[in-house]
Design an enzyme around this catalytic site. Structure first.
Site, short mmCIF file in Angstrom:
data_model
loop_
_atom_site.label_atom_id
_atom_site.label_comp_id
_atom_site.label_asym_id
_atom_site.label_seq_id
_atom_site.Cartn_x
_atom_site.Cartn_y
_atom_site.Cartn_z
N GLY A 1 74.15 34.27 18.67
CA GLY A 1 74.38 32.87 18.25
C GLY A 1 73.83 31.92 19.04
O GLY A 1 74.07 30.64 19.03
N GLY A 2 72.55 32.26 19.52
CA GLY A 2 71.78 31.06 20.30
C GLY A 2 71.11 30.21 19.38
O GLY A 2 71.13 30.46 18.02
N ARG A 3 70.49 29.07 19.82
CA ARG A 3 69.94 28.02 18.80
C ARG A 3 68.89 28.83 17.92
O ARG A 3 67.53 28.97 18.77
CB ARG A 3 69.82 26.80 19.55
CG ARG A 3 69.13 25.75 18.69
CD ARG A 3 68.98 24.38 19.48
NE ARG A 3 68.41 23.23 18.65
CZ ARG A 3 67.33 23.06 18.47
NH1 ARG A 3 66.44 23.58 19.44
NH2 ARG A 3 66.96 21.94 17.46
N HIS B 1 52.27 33.90 26.27
CA HIS B 1 53.75 34.01 26.43
C HIS B 1 54.36 34.12 27.72
O HIS B 1 53.70 35.12 28.62
CB HIS B 1 54.19 35.02 25.60
CG HIS B 1 55.72 35.54 25.69
ND1 HIS B 1 56.20 36.70 26.40
CD2 HIS B 1 57.05 34.61 25.43
CE1 HIS B 1 57.43 36.87 26.60
NE2 HIS B 1 58.05 35.73 25.82
N TYR C 1 60.95 33.86 32.06
CA TYR C 1 61.50 34.30 33.37
C TYR C 1 63.17 33.81 33.21
O TYR C 1 63.51 32.89 32.81
CB TYR C 1 60.84 33.44 34.58
CG TYR C 1 59.67 34.09 34.73
CD1 TYR C 1 59.33 35.08 35.33
CD2 TYR C 1 58.44 33.34 34.13
CE1 TYR C 1 57.99 35.68 35.64
CE2 TYR C 1 56.98 33.85 34.15
CZ TYR C 1 56.94 35.11 34.88
OH TYR C 1 55.75 35.62 35.01
N ARG C 2 63.86 34.75 33.48
CA ARG C 2 65.36 34.66 33.35
C ARG C 2 66.22 35.28 34.55
O ARG C 2 65.85 36.28 35.37
CB ARG C 2 65.92 35.33 32.05
CG ARG C 2 65.40 36.81 31.97
CD ARG C 2 65.47 37.29 30.35
NE ARG C 2 65.03 38.65 30.36
CZ ARG C 2 63.93 39.08 30.15
NH1 ARG C 2 62.90 38.26 30.09
NH2 ARG C 2 63.41 40.43 29.96
N GLU D 1 66.41 27.59 16.06
CA GLU D 1 65.10 26.93 16.07
C GLU D 1 64.55 26.96 17.49
O GLU D 1 63.25 26.96 17.78
CB GLU D 1 65.22 25.35 15.75
CG GLU D 1 65.66 25.11 14.53
CD GLU D 1 64.52 25.61 13.29
OE1 GLU D 1 63.20 25.58 13.68
OE2 GLU D 1 64.83 25.90 12.26
N SER D 2 65.21 27.34 18.47
CA SER D 2 64.58 27.35 19.89
C SER D 2 64.23 28.76 19.95
O SER D 2 63.05 28.89 20.46
CB SER D 2 65.64 26.97 20.80
OG SER D 2 66.38 25.77 20.78
N SER E 1 61.56 30.06 28.59
CA SER E 1 60.51 30.94 27.81
C SER E 1 59.45 30.12 26.85
O SER E 1 60.16 28.85 26.64
CB SER E 1 61.25 31.97 26.76
OG SER E 1 61.88 31.19 25.70
#
Lengths: 346, 346
Positions: free
Chosen positions: A304-306, A151, A154-155, A308-309, A137
């Protein structure tokens, strides 16, 4: 870098382990012995990591400044590579993230990750959902108000059986553009590039994904879209994975071709303080969309992903003004008109 | 002002009528014949309208600039009075809203409006919930990074029987402060003022509401609070309405006393570009909290509230930087430490 005890606790409470920073990005973020070389998971990881390299190279070449990289892994496996170009010559803030994560997630996160009706109709919240997710992303915010923000994401997602709902797999993503002013020729180029990509895979895709993009990127409380569209798709599993991975690869590999010529065209456009201010107000709208509605952001923050990312998508600067409405007949009013009544560009 | 067809549709879809602007604020926003003069509803309306007048007067006197007023009503009754001071001498953006709304709301909005366990455990979404809500809310963002942002909100809610859950009534609200740098003396004054208010009504209130404030204003994905606390309470109906209206009145009537001396003390403090930038990053956090977690904001946006009034809480300017961590031993690091581990100030 100081990592905080409190943040770690907070992440752990949400059921996902804290990240460990690593000096070099691992060759693969996949599970040894589980994700074999010919699996969709392994092949999709290669697609997004190659795309991260080639897109960052194209952007850096225009900007003149390199991306900074942070790579992180989790003890149980998986991890991510975040690349950020901050305070560049052309871009105020540009980031390209790749991540591969797996584990179990709470049902509310599952619902945030999919628009699948079965999942969303089932109201029982029992247990956690085993999942695998890999994605790329990116958001790029230029300085010049005549250069659009862009923006893409792709996932690939897999879930295992949960709560009587069989395991699912799907692709999602898209590329969309957020100019501050309308340049019709730019929109024809951007949308035209993605129409050509779509047409190579399914003649119905462009029309379907263009509309989906305008719907998805609507700031509901404003009654306007975030930008001027592109393509967006989710829960895509209507063809065999083989064909969909080819489509996703083609789409992500055309990001630079769709976007860079527009930047090069406007890179030296003069602009006024008023134009810069209008850009700042539109950036405020960008923030509203991402924090209130964006599925990737809400999914990431809930699992709970990072942080800052995930919040790399925020612009460096944004503004809000009370009840501002541009005067009729201005270029600002023309932009708002297109955001309120999405147009067909090609 | 141009009002947009599309926005109206969007508002109508959410089940609440569009607003009509009126030149003068009506004497009362209540329902004639329903909300009698001695009802809690009518008396609470008077409390918040008087507070709006006196607080705006106190702020304008310091700033030197008057508030702009927009008043609106809805065809079925109810409405609001929004006052905004934009681009002032002291405040970059300050707003004080009063609104009285009633009608029916979707269950998800009911859940956003309360932390009541019964309401939130009941998973059935049948029907809409009849409600009455009156409240005052305000956010003030000064220019000078040594002058804190301040927020307050006091509201009274009633629901009628819905889905087997009996009608409820409760008070909610609080006043909290968001400095950019710590000034211990300021915090002692601010918290001390509210401790005195609380102690007059219940010796347990301050301790309970101070903690609730730190919990409520936590930016979960950051593991830090938005500011340095104050008081916060919700679903308050542990005493008769008579006593709680007196408490809410006392609290809202001490906003100026708690806040204005701090502004006057720092109004001419010199500041550096770095201090201004730290302020901008903290404003970014303010935006994150409000759009992702704040109950008033999510309730308002979900029930088709007036977007410009709700998002009046946004700062004029905000910034985001990727993975910024202030150096150890700085005043910025000291602030973050207090945001990560909330302190007791009095």
């Amino acid at each position: 870098r100081v990592l905080l005890g409190k943040c770690r606790v907070s992440t752990a409470e949400r059921g996902i382990q804290a990240e460990n920073y690593v000096k070099h990005a691992p060759v693969t973020l996949l599970r040894p012995g589980v994700d074999t070389e010919d699996s969709v998971r392994a092949r999709f990881e290669k697609v997004i990591r190659d795309a991260q390299d080639s897109i960052c190279a194209a952007i850096s070449e225009i900007d003149g400044k390199p991306f900074h990289q942070d790579a992180w892994t989790r003890a149980d496996g998986g991890g991510g590579i975040t690349r950020v170009l901050a305070d560049g010559n052309v871009w105020e803030k540009a980031g390209v993230n790749v991540s591969v994560v797996y584990g179990t997630m709470p049902p509310e996160a599952y619902r945030a990750a999919t628009s699948n009706a079965t999942v969303n109709k089932n109201k029982s919240d029992a247990g956690r959902v085993p999942f695998f997710a890999a994605g790329i992303s990116s958001v790029m915010h230029p300085r010049n108000p005549h250069c659009p923000t862009m923006h893409f994401n792709y996932r690939y997602f897999e879930t295992e059986e949960w709560n009587g709902i069989p395991g699912q797999w799907w692709f999602g993503g898209g590329t969309d553009i957020t100019p501050i002013y309308i340049d019709e020729e730019d929109m024809k180029h951007f949308h035209g590039t993605y129409k050509a990509v779509c047409d190579r895979h399914d003649p119905a895709y462009y029309e379907r994904f263009r509309k989906w993009c305008d719907e998805y990127f609507t700031i509901k409380h404003r009654g306007e879209t975030r930008g001027l569209g592109g393509i967006f798709f989710d829960d895509l599993n209507d063809k065999e994975p083989e064909k969909l991975i080819a489509f996703a690869k083609d789409a992500v590999n055309h990001v630079a071709e769709a976007y860079c010529p527009i930047i090069k065209k406007h890179i030296n456009d003069p602009f006024t303080a008023e134009e810069k201010e209008w850009q700042q107000l539109r950036r405020g709208r960008y923030v509203e969309f991402n924090l209130v509605y964006d599925r990737g952001t809400t999914f990431g923050l809930k699992t709970g992903g990072r942080t800052e990312s995930i919040l790399m998508s925020m612009p460096k600067t944004a503004q809000w003004a009370y009840d501002y409405e541009p005067a009729a007949g201005t270029r600002e009013a023309a932009f708002l008109e297109a955001a309120r009544n999405p147009r067909v560009w090609v």
